[in-house]
Design an enzyme around this catalytic site. Structure first.
Site, PDB file in Angstrom:
ATOM      1  N   ASP A 136       1.932  -4.214  25.685  1.00  0.00           N
ATOM      2  CA  ASP A 136       1.258  -5.415  25.153  1.00  0.00           C
ATOM      3  C   ASP A 136      -0.135  -5.575  25.758  1.00  0.00           C
ATOM      4  O   ASP A 136      -1.000  -6.210  25.181  1.00  0.00           O
ATOM      5  CB  ASP A 136       2.077  -6.662  25.493  1.00  0.00           C
ATOM      6  CG  ASP A 136       3.431  -6.638  24.801  1.00  0.00           C
ATOM      7  OD1 ASP A 136       3.466  -6.273  23.615  1.00  0.00           O
ATOM      8  OD2 ASP A 136       4.444  -6.961  25.456  1.00  0.00           O
TER       9      ASP A 136
ATOM     10  N   PHE B  31      12.076  -4.542  16.921  1.00  0.00           N
ATOM     11  CA  PHE B  31      13.030  -4.671  18.020  1.00  0.00           C
ATOM     12  C   PHE B  31      12.534  -5.772  18.946  1.00  0.00           C
ATOM     13  O   PHE B  31      11.333  -5.949  19.116  1.00  0.00           O
ATOM     14  CB  PHE B  31      13.139  -3.355  18.813  1.00  0.00           C
ATOM     15  CG  PHE B  31      14.198  -2.439  18.273  1.00  0.00           C
ATOM     16  CD1 PHE B  31      14.047  -1.846  17.030  1.00  0.00           C
ATOM     17  CD2 PHE B  31      15.351  -2.174  19.002  1.00  0.00           C
ATOM     18  CE1 PHE B  31      15.023  -1.007  16.519  1.00  0.00           C
ATOM     19  CE2 PHE B  31      16.332  -1.337  18.510  1.00  0.00           C
ATOM     20  CZ  PHE B  31      16.177  -0.754  17.265  1.00  0.00           C
TER      21      PHE B  31
ATOM     22  N   LYS C 236      10.209 -14.167  16.445  1.00  0.00           N
ATOM     23  CA  LYS C 236       9.393 -12.953  16.270  1.00  0.00           C
ATOM     24  C   LYS C 236       9.503 -12.433  14.832  1.00  0.00           C
ATOM     25  O   LYS C 236       8.510 -12.035  14.224  1.00  0.00           O
ATOM     26  CB  LYS C 236       9.889 -11.887  17.274  1.00  0.00           C
ATOM     27  CG  LYS C 236       9.073 -10.624  17.327  1.00  0.00           C
ATOM     28  CD  LYS C 236       9.488  -9.760  18.529  1.00  0.00           C
ATOM     29  CE  LYS C 236       8.808  -8.406  18.521  1.00  0.00           C
ATOM     30  NZ  LYS C 236       9.203  -7.550  19.646  1.00  0.00           N
TER      31      LYS C 236
ATOM     32  N   LYS D 249     -11.569   8.335  39.408  1.00  0.00           N
ATOM     33  CA  LYS D 249     -10.360   7.868  40.106  1.00  0.00           C
ATOM     34  C   LYS D 249     -10.746   6.707  41.032  1.00  0.00           C
ATOM     35  O   LYS D 249     -11.724   6.812  41.783  1.00  0.00           O
ATOM     36  CB  LYS D 249      -9.767   9.027  40.922  1.00  0.00           C
ATOM     37  CG  LYS D 249      -8.489   8.634  41.606  1.00  0.00           C
ATOM     38  CD  LYS D 249      -7.931   9.752  42.452  1.00  0.00           C
ATOM     39  CE  LYS D 249      -6.796   9.198  43.291  1.00  0.00           C
ATOM     40  NZ  LYS D 249      -6.477  10.029  44.429  1.00  0.00           N
TER      41      LYS D 249
ATOM     42  N   LYS E 108       6.097 -12.344  12.556  1.00  0.00           N
ATOM     43  CA  LYS E 108       5.530 -11.028  12.235  1.00  0.00           C
ATOM     44  C   LYS E 108       5.914 -10.542  10.838  1.00  0.00           C
ATOM     45  O   LYS E 108       5.671  -9.391  10.498  1.00  0.00           O
ATOM     46  CB  LYS E 108       5.940 -10.021  13.307  1.00  0.00           C
ATOM     47  CG  LYS E 108       5.468 -10.484  14.689  1.00  0.00           C
ATOM     48  CD  LYS E 108       5.536  -9.420  15.739  1.00  0.00           C
ATOM     49  CE  LYS E 108       5.026  -9.998  17.057  1.00  0.00           C
ATOM     50  NZ  LYS E 108       4.920  -9.021  18.117  1.00  0.00           N
TER      51      LYS E 108
ATOM     52  N   ASN F 215       6.390   1.551  30.704  1.00  0.00           N
ATOM     53  CA  ASN F 215       7.612   0.752  30.830  1.00  0.00           C
ATOM     54  C   ASN F 215       8.821   1.678  30.850  1.00  0.00           C
ATOM     55  O   ASN F 215       8.670   2.900  30.796  1.00  0.00           O
ATOM     56  CB  ASN F 215       7.698  -0.281  29.699  1.00  0.00           C
ATOM     57  CG  ASN F 215       7.672   0.402  28.352  1.00  0.00           C
ATOM     58  OD1 ASN F 215       8.560   1.175  28.018  1.00  0.00           O
ATOM     59  ND2 ASN F 215       6.624   0.142  27.570  1.00  0.00           N
TER      60      ASN F 215
END
Ligand SMILES: Cc1cc2nc3c(=O)[nH]c(=O)nc-3n(C[C@H](O)[C@H](O)[C@H](O)COP(=O)(O)O)c2cc1C
Length: 394
Positions: A276, A320, A334, A286, A338, A207
């Site tokens: 995630d 975060f 969240k 490959k 959590k 990301n």
């Protein structure tokens, strides 16, 4: 109230780097007063330092005073910290031998603040036993030094004598100015950067996280006296001084490292953008290009934050939330799901903040229901605010 740094600039080729030091310190809300030696003004004009520091620059001890105060005394008293960068062999020699014949050497003589020298000079000059003896003498009186780095010098030779990088010098200054040390001896664990999910030996998905936010948090904790462990996914940021850095790549590696030290941690801040999902099957060969479409099936990877939340004892756990819609509601949900103490929520749809940007604009929510809105500001300032909130200073 802003902290005051007096920056002494003496006449070496590295003077231009002192401009960067001023700029970085001003961004961190430090008031900087610059004193230049006459030689330093031959390299860069006082106007450049004046513009960046937004303060008059002092060069001449006998110029007409702007206000009725004796400048070398007023600056000497005003200083919370005194930095000399670059420090020439000459200024080091003068101070070591009690010479006070210009504005800079006189003000250093008159200050009770800590004085740090960052020397920069040709290697032969630096290694000259007289210079080394002067440094030793100054150290014995409590003056501090940021050793020069090794590298290619402006005179064309290579060796020790290069001014340490402005970032490292500024880090040291911020560490010194943060005298409260309100995280002294606390164990702080920070995760930063992205993780990668390998598809085959050459491909992976990841990301856009750069790690800047997490690194800023880790440095702030260190500056406040904490023992910091930074668990970092792949980033291009140099490992910060006096922080234990553990490099990881995948979600699994990050989970193992953070779990290993969770019990000893006082504060855990999970700013990493952990993947995630991961491919259901990793191909050991490959994957060959073919004409048809390629479908890769993804499965959920570990939810590290939730696992830490379920194990939590006395740790303060901070997560975060990078959201693109219903920022506050999603972040609050969240935090509760959590079992977090705080969550830092940022809106990733804004183009000038968030991933890869120097700035961020966040809401910090606490489990007790506090909501603190931080306007767009540097990631370093967000880090300062975050610890002020955790330590209930605001
Ligand atoms: C082009 C040039 C570069 C210099 N670079 C350095 C240097 O990097 N370090 C140093 O100690 N002196 C350097 N010097 C010598 C100092 O400028 C000289 O010793 C001067 O007296 C220092 O004065 P100050 O300490 O009052 O600034 C350089 C001189 C010149 C002409």
């Amino acid at each position: 109230m802003k902290k005051n740094l007096v920056l002494g600039v003496s006449g070496g080729i590295a003077v231009y780097k002192a401009l960067e030091i001023v700029s970085l310190l001003v961004k961190r809300d430090i008031n900087v007063n610059v004193i230049m030696t006459e030689s330093a003004t031959k390299f860069v004009t006082p106007l450049s330092f004046q513009s960046l520091s937004q303060n008059m620059v002092t060069c001449d001890m006998f110029s007409e005073p702007k206000a009725w105060e004796i400048q070398h005394i007023s600056l000497a008293e005003k200083a919370d910290l005194f930095l000399v960068a670059p420090a020439t062999a000459n200024i080091i020699g003068k101070v070591a031998n009690g010479i006070a014949d210009d504005m800079l050497s006189t003000t250093i003589m008159a200050t009770k603040a800590k004085v740090i020298f960052a020397p920069a000079m040709n290697t032969n000059m630096y290694e000259n036993p007289i210079v080394q003896e002067n440094i030793k003498k100054l150290k014995s009186f409590g003056y501090e030094f940021i050793d020069p780095a090794e590298g290619r010098l402006a005179c064309g030779t290579s060796g020790k004598g290069k001014l340490e990088s402005p970032e490292i010098i500024v880090d040291k200054v911020l560490m010194e100015l943060n005298k409260d040390k309100d995280l002294l001896n606390k164990n702080v664990v920070v995760t930063a950067g992205p993780t990668i999910a390998p598809v085959d030996p050459v491909r992976f998905i990841t990301n856009r996280s750069t790690g800047k936010m997490g690194y800023a948090i880790a440095k702030e904790a260190r500056n406040r006296g904490a023992n910091v462990t930074l668990i970092s996914g792949p980033t291009s940021i140099a490992a910060p001084r006096d922080i234990t850095v553990i490099n990881v790549s995948t979600n699994e590696e990050m989970k193992n490292e953070v779990t290993n030290i969770f019990d000893e941690a006082d504060i855990v801040i999970k700013s990493a953008a952990v993947a995630d999902y991961k491919p259901k099957n990793y191909s050991t060969q490959k994957i060959k290009k073919s004409d048809g479409e390629l479908c890769i099936e993804f499965i959920r990877d570990n939810d590290i934050l939730a696992e830490l939340g379920s194990k939590k004892k006395n740790q303060i756990l901070v997560g975060f939330a990078a959201e693109s819609q219903e920022l506050k509601d999603n972040a609050m949900s969240k935090l509760q799901r959590k079992n977090l103490d705080y969550i830092v929520a940022n809106d990733i749809t804004a183009s000038d903040t968030g991933f890869a940007s120097e700035d961020n604009k966040v809401i910090i929510l606490s489990k007790e229901g506090k909501e603190i809105y931080l306007d767009k500001m540097s990631k370093e300032k967000i880090a300062t605010n975050l610890f002020d909130i955790i330590l209930e200073k605001r």
